[in-house]
Write an enzyme that holds these catalytic residues in place. Sequence first.
Site, PDB file in Angstrom:
ATOM      1  N   GLY A 115      48.702  39.844  61.055  1.00  0.00           N
ATOM      2  CA  GLY A 115      49.704  40.339  62.261  1.00  0.00           C
ATOM      3  C   GLY A 115      49.920  39.310  63.064  1.00  0.00           C
ATOM      4  N   SER A 116      49.854  37.841  62.661  1.00  0.00           N
ATOM      5  CA  SER A 116      50.106  36.672  63.531  1.00  0.00           C
ATOM      6  C   SER A 116      51.422  36.229  63.909  1.00  0.00           C
ATOM      7  CB  SER A 116      49.390  35.442  63.041  1.00  0.00           C
ATOM      8  OG  SER A 116      50.106  35.204  61.690  1.00  0.00           O
ATOM      9  N   GLY A 117      52.521  37.030  62.996  1.00  0.00           N
ATOM     10  CA  GLY A 117      53.732  36.656  63.244  1.00  0.00           C
ATOM     11  C   GLY A 117      54.190  35.502  62.478  1.00  0.00           C
ATOM     12  N   LEU A 118      53.262  35.198  61.719  1.00  0.00           N
ATOM     13  CA  LEU A 118      53.613  33.906  61.036  1.00  0.00           C
ATOM     14  C   LEU A 118      53.777  34.037  59.532  1.00  0.00           C
ATOM     15  CD1 LEU A 118      50.997  31.366  62.428  1.00  0.00           C
ATOM     16  CD2 LEU A 118      53.339  31.748  63.157  1.00  0.00           C
ATOM     17  N   GLY A 119      53.910  35.453  59.240  1.00  0.00           N
ATOM     18  CA  GLY A 119      54.232  35.795  57.707  1.00  0.00           C
ATOM     19  C   GLY A 119      52.930  35.626  56.810  1.00  0.00           C
ATOM     20  N   SER A 121      50.553  37.649  55.686  1.00  0.00           N
ATOM     21  CA  SER A 121      50.541  38.707  54.554  1.00  0.00           C
ATOM     22  C   SER A 121      51.285  38.220  53.196  1.00  0.00           C
ATOM     23  CB  SER A 121      50.687  40.125  54.963  1.00  0.00           C
ATOM     24  OG  SER A 121      49.935  40.692  55.836  1.00  0.00           O
ATOM     25  N   GLU A 153      54.864  43.617  47.453  1.00  0.00           N
ATOM     26  CA  GLU A 153      54.335  44.055  48.785  1.00  0.00           C
ATOM     27  C   GLU A 153      55.510  45.384  49.126  1.00  0.00           C
ATOM     28  OE1 GLU A 153      53.407  41.496  52.451  1.00  0.00           O
ATOM     29  OE2 GLU A 153      54.714  40.141  51.240  1.00  0.00           O
ATOM     30  N   ASP A 165      59.740  35.915  54.449  1.00  0.00           N
ATOM     31  CA  ASP A 165      58.285  35.185  54.546  1.00  0.00           C
ATOM     32  C   ASP A 165      58.071  34.626  52.996  1.00  0.00           C
ATOM     33  OD1 ASP A 165      58.271  36.237  56.969  1.00  0.00           O
ATOM     34  OD2 ASP A 165      56.542  37.850  56.726  1.00  0.00           O
TER      35      ASP A 165
END
Length: 348
Positions: A115-119, A121, A153, A165
């Site tokens: 959930g960091s926004g850095l992709g 997962s 995913e 991502d």
Amino acid sequence: MLKRKTMIVRSKAPLRLGLAGGGTDVSPYSDMYGGLVLNATINMYAYCTIEETHDGKIELVATDLHERQVFDSSSVLPIDGTLDLHKGVYNRIAKDYGIPPLSFRITTYSDAPAGSGLGSSSTMVVCILKAFAEWQNLPMGDYEIARLAYEIERLDLKLSGGKQDQYAAAFGGFNFMEFLPNDMVIVNPLRVKRWIVDELESSIVLYFTGASRSSAVIIDEQRRNTSTGNSEAVNAMHRIKQSAIDMKTALLKGDVTSFAGILGKAWEDKKKMAGAISNPMIQEAFDVATAAGAIAGKVSGAGGGGFIIFVAEPTKRRQVIEALNKLPGMTVGFQFSEGGTHGWKIFE
């Protein structure tokens, strides 16, 4: 008697900053209009280790999540909400390549929280896939790994999200990506001069809000807005797509002032795509950073939390960092990275 050596496989994959065009890689927009995204990987990574074992067990460990599961060796592991990314990769590899039940321990962790926004997962899925490809000598290039990660995913695990991502993690570096109908993706690596990268690193402040978020809720609203023809949201998406083209030009020319302006306008459009993209916590960070000298900013990823990218004149960057560090979150030092995912073997 010689001791039998154990093969250990390791892999890593870089996390990415979404610079422009994010959201246009999400269906149905990318299918209806085509998407364009500009992103760049940084020196924060997902890591994976696979150790061969001989006890007839499969052990899954995510040290950063403090989660662990153990199963008898099988070709299919249950998808039950715990370590599903790990199990999804194993299930798909076993199915697609006809691999018999294996006995191993897999251990993972990431430099950034989910959930960091850095992709994070998708980067983890790419990283695990790369480890399996290295271990089993599977014929998978960057495009194949990224495409399979996307399918695991979005199709196998039914997780909401886009396509950028997986390709960022597989290829690494600065990339201008085209997302076309029928899930066709074209990755155009950008040759950004070293002085431009240095200038960007001297200008950007990366701030973690301290709050991770589920991107699924935001992305699902974005998809509904596109599907129902919400004109404000769709027109905002069109402008965001154009921002990827404009930012590519500014980036290659080293025009950081224009880069910042495009980033700021894209953030204003991004907020029109879904209601939960911004919130009072995020707005406070923007107010504080702007007062300290930031020219513009944008949340990386779907929004709602995670990391925010701020751009400041390099002589004012320190002031912005000090001001933001008085908030509950924290600034994070980083550098842009060049390589994509890679794996290697060792024997012990």
